[in-house]
Design a protein around this motif. Sequence first.
Motif, PDB file in Angstrom:
ATOM      1  N   GLU A  46     -13.253 -11.299  -7.738  1.00  0.00           N
ATOM      2  CA  GLU A  46     -14.309 -10.313  -7.897  1.00  0.00           C
ATOM      3  C   GLU A  46     -14.555  -9.924  -6.394  1.00  0.00           C
ATOM      4  OE1 GLU A  46     -14.702  -8.384 -10.559  1.00  0.00           O
ATOM      5  OE2 GLU A  46     -13.500  -9.900 -11.598  1.00  0.00           O
ATOM      6  N   ALA A  47     -14.794 -11.033  -5.480  1.00  0.00           N
ATOM      7  CA  ALA A  47     -15.082 -10.744  -4.149  1.00  0.00           C
ATOM      8  C   ALA A  47     -13.891  -9.746  -3.400  1.00  0.00           C
ATOM      9  CB  ALA A  47     -15.352 -11.954  -3.367  1.00  0.00           C
ATOM     10  N   LEU A  48     -12.705 -10.246  -3.913  1.00  0.00           N
ATOM     11  CA  LEU A  48     -11.658  -9.356  -3.133  1.00  0.00           C
ATOM     12  C   LEU A  48     -11.591  -7.972  -3.739  1.00  0.00           C
ATOM     13  CD1 LEU A  48      -8.682  -9.619  -1.963  1.00  0.00           C
ATOM     14  CD2 LEU A  48      -8.004  -9.312  -4.538  1.00  0.00           C
ATOM     15  N   LEU A  49     -11.921  -7.954  -5.052  1.00  0.00           N
ATOM     16  CA  LEU A  49     -11.624  -6.531  -5.652  1.00  0.00           C
ATOM     17  C   LEU A  49     -13.006  -5.584  -5.376  1.00  0.00           C
ATOM     18  CD1 LEU A  49     -10.579  -7.511  -9.336  1.00  0.00           C
ATOM     19  CD2 LEU A  49      -9.298  -6.132  -7.613  1.00  0.00           C
ATOM     20  N   ALA A  50     -13.976  -6.018  -5.121  1.00  0.00           N
ATOM     21  CA  ALA A  50     -15.089  -5.571  -4.738  1.00  0.00           C
ATOM     22  C   ALA A  50     -15.088  -4.824  -3.229  1.00  0.00           C
ATOM     23  CB  ALA A  50     -16.477  -6.267  -4.632  1.00  0.00           C
ATOM     24  N   GLY A  51     -14.465  -5.965  -2.471  1.00  0.00           N
ATOM     25  CA  GLY A  51     -14.134  -5.635  -0.916  1.00  0.00           C
ATOM     26  C   GLY A  51     -13.110  -4.336  -0.853  1.00  0.00           C
ATOM     27  N   MET A  52     -11.997  -4.780  -1.492  1.00  0.00           N
ATOM     28  CA  MET A  52     -11.160  -3.336  -1.637  1.00  0.00           C
ATOM     29  C   MET A  52     -11.791  -2.237  -2.175  1.00  0.00           C
ATOM     30  SD  MET A  52      -7.522  -5.116  -1.631  1.00  0.00           S
ATOM     31  CE  MET A  52      -6.766  -4.033  -2.880  1.00  0.00           C
ATOM     32  N   ALA A  53     -12.315  -2.243  -3.073  1.00  0.00           N
ATOM     33  CA  ALA A  53     -13.088  -0.946  -3.732  1.00  0.00           C
ATOM     34  C   ALA A  53     -13.843  -0.086  -2.489  1.00  0.00           C
ATOM     35  CB  ALA A  53     -13.811  -1.190  -4.808  1.00  0.00           C
ATOM     36  N   GLU A  54     -14.602  -1.192  -1.896  1.00  0.00           N
ATOM     37  CA  GLU A  54     -15.716  -0.359  -0.881  1.00  0.00           C
ATOM     38  C   GLU A  54     -14.795  -0.008   0.490  1.00  0.00           C
ATOM     39  OE1 GLU A  54     -19.041  -2.819   1.060  1.00  0.00           O
ATOM     40  OE2 GLU A  54     -17.995  -1.740   2.674  1.00  0.00           O
ATOM     41  N   ILE A  55     -13.735  -0.749   0.848  1.00  0.00           N
ATOM     42  CA  ILE A  55     -13.179  -0.595   2.282  1.00  0.00           C
ATOM     43  C   ILE A  55     -12.241   0.776   1.998  1.00  0.00           C
ATOM     44  CG2 ILE A  55     -11.320  -1.303   3.429  1.00  0.00           C
ATOM     45  CD1 ILE A  55     -12.620  -4.242   2.980  1.00  0.00           C
ATOM     46  N   THR A  56     -11.658   0.597   0.898  1.00  0.00           N
ATOM     47  CA  THR A  56     -10.593   1.852   0.517  1.00  0.00           C
ATOM     48  C   THR A  56     -11.206   3.007   0.533  1.00  0.00           C
ATOM     49  OG1 THR A  56     -10.314   1.067  -1.479  1.00  0.00           O
ATOM     50  CG2 THR A  56      -8.716   0.233  -0.158  1.00  0.00           C
ATOM     51  N   PHE A  84       0.765  -1.182  -0.153  1.00  0.00           N
ATOM     52  CA  PHE A  84      -0.029  -0.072  -0.007  1.00  0.00           C
ATOM     53  C   PHE A  84       0.824   1.384  -0.107  1.00  0.00           C
ATOM     54  CE2 PHE A  84      -4.453  -1.089   0.485  1.00  0.00           C
ATOM     55  CZ  PHE A  84      -4.380  -2.490   0.494  1.00  0.00           C
ATOM     56  N   LEU A  85       0.651   2.003  -1.114  1.00  0.00           N
ATOM     57  CA  LEU A  85       1.451   3.305  -1.068  1.00  0.00           C
ATOM     58  C   LEU A  85       0.782   4.308  -0.108  1.00  0.00           C
ATOM     59  CD1 LEU A  85       1.977   3.317  -5.008  1.00  0.00           C
ATOM     60  CD2 LEU A  85       3.643   2.634  -3.153  1.00  0.00           C
ATOM     61  N   ARG A  86      -0.297   4.304   0.111  1.00  0.00           N
ATOM     62  CA  ARG A  86      -0.930   5.013   1.337  1.00  0.00           C
ATOM     63  C   ARG A  86      -2.075   4.004   1.826  1.00  0.00           C
ATOM     64  NH1 ARG A  86      -2.777   7.773  -3.767  1.00  0.00           N
ATOM     65  NH2 ARG A  86      -5.091   7.309  -3.995  1.00  0.00           N
ATOM     66  N   GLY A  87      -2.674   4.503   3.055  1.00  0.00           N
ATOM     67  CA  GLY A  87      -3.345   3.707   3.912  1.00  0.00           C
ATOM     68  C   GLY A  87      -2.716   2.509   4.816  1.00  0.00           C
ATOM     69  N   ASP A  88      -3.546   1.804   5.433  1.00  0.00           N
ATOM     70  CA  ASP A  88      -2.890   1.018   6.404  1.00  0.00           C
ATOM     71  C   ASP A  88      -3.397  -0.511   6.055  1.00  0.00           C
ATOM     72  OD1 ASP A  88      -2.386  -0.919   8.497  1.00  0.00           O
ATOM     73  OD2 ASP A  88      -3.499   0.251  10.046  1.00  0.00           O
ATOM     74  N   ALA A  89      -2.299  -1.081   5.440  1.00  0.00           N
ATOM     75  CA  ALA A  89      -2.747  -2.480   4.922  1.00  0.00           C
ATOM     76  C   ALA A  89      -3.209  -3.417   5.912  1.00  0.00           C
ATOM     77  CB  ALA A  89      -1.288  -3.181   4.375  1.00  0.00           C
ATOM     78  N   LEU A  90      -2.909  -3.461   7.219  1.00  0.00           N
ATOM     79  CA  LEU A  90      -3.637  -4.391   8.201  1.00  0.00           C
ATOM     80  C   LEU A  90      -5.083  -3.831   8.258  1.00  0.00           C
ATOM     81  CD1 LEU A  90      -3.178  -6.660  10.310  1.00  0.00           C
ATOM     82  CD2 LEU A  90      -2.320  -4.878  12.052  1.00  0.00           C
ATOM     83  N   ALA A  91      -5.327  -2.733   8.368  1.00  0.00           N
ATOM     84  CA  ALA A  91      -6.552  -2.225   8.598  1.00  0.00           C
ATOM     85  C   ALA A  91      -7.483  -2.830   7.398  1.00  0.00           C
ATOM     86  CB  ALA A  91      -6.738  -0.582   8.853  1.00  0.00           C
ATOM     87  N   VAL A  92      -7.114  -2.805   6.176  1.00  0.00           N
ATOM     88  CA  VAL A  92      -7.627  -3.238   5.212  1.00  0.00           C
ATOM     89  C   VAL A  92      -7.819  -4.774   5.075  1.00  0.00           C
ATOM     90  CG1 VAL A  92      -7.690  -3.338   2.753  1.00  0.00           C
ATOM     91  CG2 VAL A  92      -6.948  -1.352   3.615  1.00  0.00           C
ATOM     92  N   LYS A  93      -6.878  -5.396   5.557  1.00  0.00           N
ATOM     93  CA  LYS A  93      -6.858  -7.061   5.550  1.00  0.00           C
ATOM     94  C   LYS A  93      -7.995  -7.317   6.726  1.00  0.00           C
ATOM     95  CE  LYS A  93      -4.826 -10.719   7.822  1.00  0.00           C
ATOM     96  NZ  LYS A  93      -5.461 -11.499   8.989  1.00  0.00           N
ATOM     97  N   LYS A  94      -7.921  -6.543   7.716  1.00  0.00           N
ATOM     98  CA  LYS A  94      -9.127  -6.913   8.974  1.00  0.00           C
ATOM     99  C   LYS A  94     -10.607  -6.661   8.237  1.00  0.00           C
ATOM    100  CE  LYS A  94      -6.150  -6.705  12.954  1.00  0.00           C
ATOM    101  NZ  LYS A  94      -5.852  -5.699  13.904  1.00  0.00           N
ATOM    102  N   ALA A  95     -10.612  -5.591   7.574  1.00  0.00           N
ATOM    103  CA  ALA A  95     -11.881  -5.074   7.027  1.00  0.00           C
ATOM    104  C   ALA A  95     -12.162  -6.345   6.143  1.00  0.00           C
ATOM    105  CB  ALA A  95     -11.840  -3.619   6.538  1.00  0.00           C
ATOM    106  N   LEU A  96     -11.361  -6.465   4.966  1.00  0.00           N
ATOM    107  CA  LEU A  96     -11.700  -7.772   4.153  1.00  0.00           C
ATOM    108  C   LEU A  96     -12.116  -8.990   5.023  1.00  0.00           C
ATOM    109  CD1 LEU A  96      -8.699  -7.460   1.651  1.00  0.00           C
ATOM    110  CD2 LEU A  96     -11.175  -7.416   1.305  1.00  0.00           C
ATOM    111  N   GLU A  97     -11.534  -9.315   5.935  1.00  0.00           N
ATOM    112  CA  GLU A  97     -11.758 -10.557   7.038  1.00  0.00           C
ATOM    113  C   GLU A  97     -13.426 -10.488   7.381  1.00  0.00           C
ATOM    114  OE1 GLU A  97      -8.067 -11.797   9.058  1.00  0.00           O
ATOM    115  OE2 GLU A  97      -9.554 -11.677  10.637  1.00  0.00           O
ATOM    116  N   LYS A  98     -13.532  -9.362   7.817  1.00  0.00           N
ATOM    117  CA  LYS A  98     -15.131  -9.196   8.106  1.00  0.00           C
ATOM    118  C   LYS A  98     -16.230  -9.440   7.315  1.00  0.00           C
ATOM    119  CE  LYS A  98     -14.924  -6.420  12.287  1.00  0.00           C
ATOM    120  NZ  LYS A  98     -13.836  -5.095  12.135  1.00  0.00           N
TER     121      LYS A  98
END
Length: 369
Positions: A353-363, A311-325
């Motif tokens: 697709e599930a990953l990309l949709a999750g990343m789009a919404e979370i970020t 991640f060039l910006r933002g917190d990778a761990l926070a995104v990972k945890k949000a994906l997990e939910k």
Amino acid sequence: MASDKLTRLLRPDISTFQGYTPVEPFERLSEKLGIPLDQIVKLDANENPYGCSPRAQNAVAEFNRYHIYPDSYGVELCEALEKFLSVSRTQIALGNGSDELLDFLCRLLVSPGDKVVTAVPTFPMYRFNTASFGGQIVEVPRDENFEVQLEPLLAAIDDRTKMVMLATPNNPTGNPIAPEHVRRLLETGAVVVVDEAYAEFAGFSYASWAKDYENIVVLRTFSKWAALAGLRVGYGVFHPNLIQHFWRIKPPYNVNVAAQAAAVASLADVDYLMGNVRRIVAERERLSGELKKLPYLQVYPSAANYIYIKFLRGDALAVKKALEKRGVFVRYYDEAYLRGGFRITVGKPEHSEALLAGMAEITKRMGIG
Ligand SMILES: Cc1ncc(COP(=O)(O)O)c(C=O)c1O
């Protein structure tokens, strides 16, 4: 807590031994999150989403000699591997996963105080296995693109160095090691372990080098391309001069009959399995392309069945945890060089697709995207 009496019996170095953190079992994740098993998108352990060959499934179901110990040398499997690899079966030893062969190699070569050199970030089991035999792991940093830095690696090899352990493609970064680098490392005389857990996805192998170099060991596995991770079967390709010593420390029945039967059946179904490998490789390229469109990410090229992103910006761990939910699991490493990103196993297109949709919404929610 163990009593003092018990603690005194332990090896002194075990008190500082870090162990290995495995990924959480599938069933427990499902229970914890209240998400049904079939809705979990498991992209955290480089498993093969297409499952094993139907022939392997049948071989295990139809096998009827589970009351008999396995063939210690796995002759039938080694014969099938001889054809698969074009390497003599007498140069092949089986392991309960290639993990176990790393342990055996340390058992064979590492005395307390001996060194094993590797290039980090990489597969954490090199550190684990070396330390479990009282050896010292020497971790030489890779460059900013995770390429092996040959000169510092060579400089780290000294009289106490028994082995150099390198994964190609490297886990978690996905990049292969160049033949010239392997050659130079072999010239040092140390045993060079070339860990090819993902070779079938990369389409390149050093296995034939074990005909010419007595100090190379090439490790391979059925866990990834043949989707037999749960059965645990891997193998090492050795030069005859080294394998003769290896036999002395190998326990007799380390690879069970079901694993051997499934691996033999897999080698009779290589076209089917390689079809799935090609699907994963195509999906890797597609997913990689989609991830590259995201301006907040650096996407590393991969020759394996996973992609490492930073991640060039933002917190990778926070995104990972949000994906997990949302039931999407990726592999985050809480260690130097890797904290700002995570590794994504390439699954089926719908998993991407599930990953990309999750990343789009979370970020978007986090103000990163
Ligand atoms: C680089 C590397 N080597 C070895 C292994 C272990 O594979 P196996 O399942 O054969 O023990 C893995 C598994 O993830 C890996 O990534």
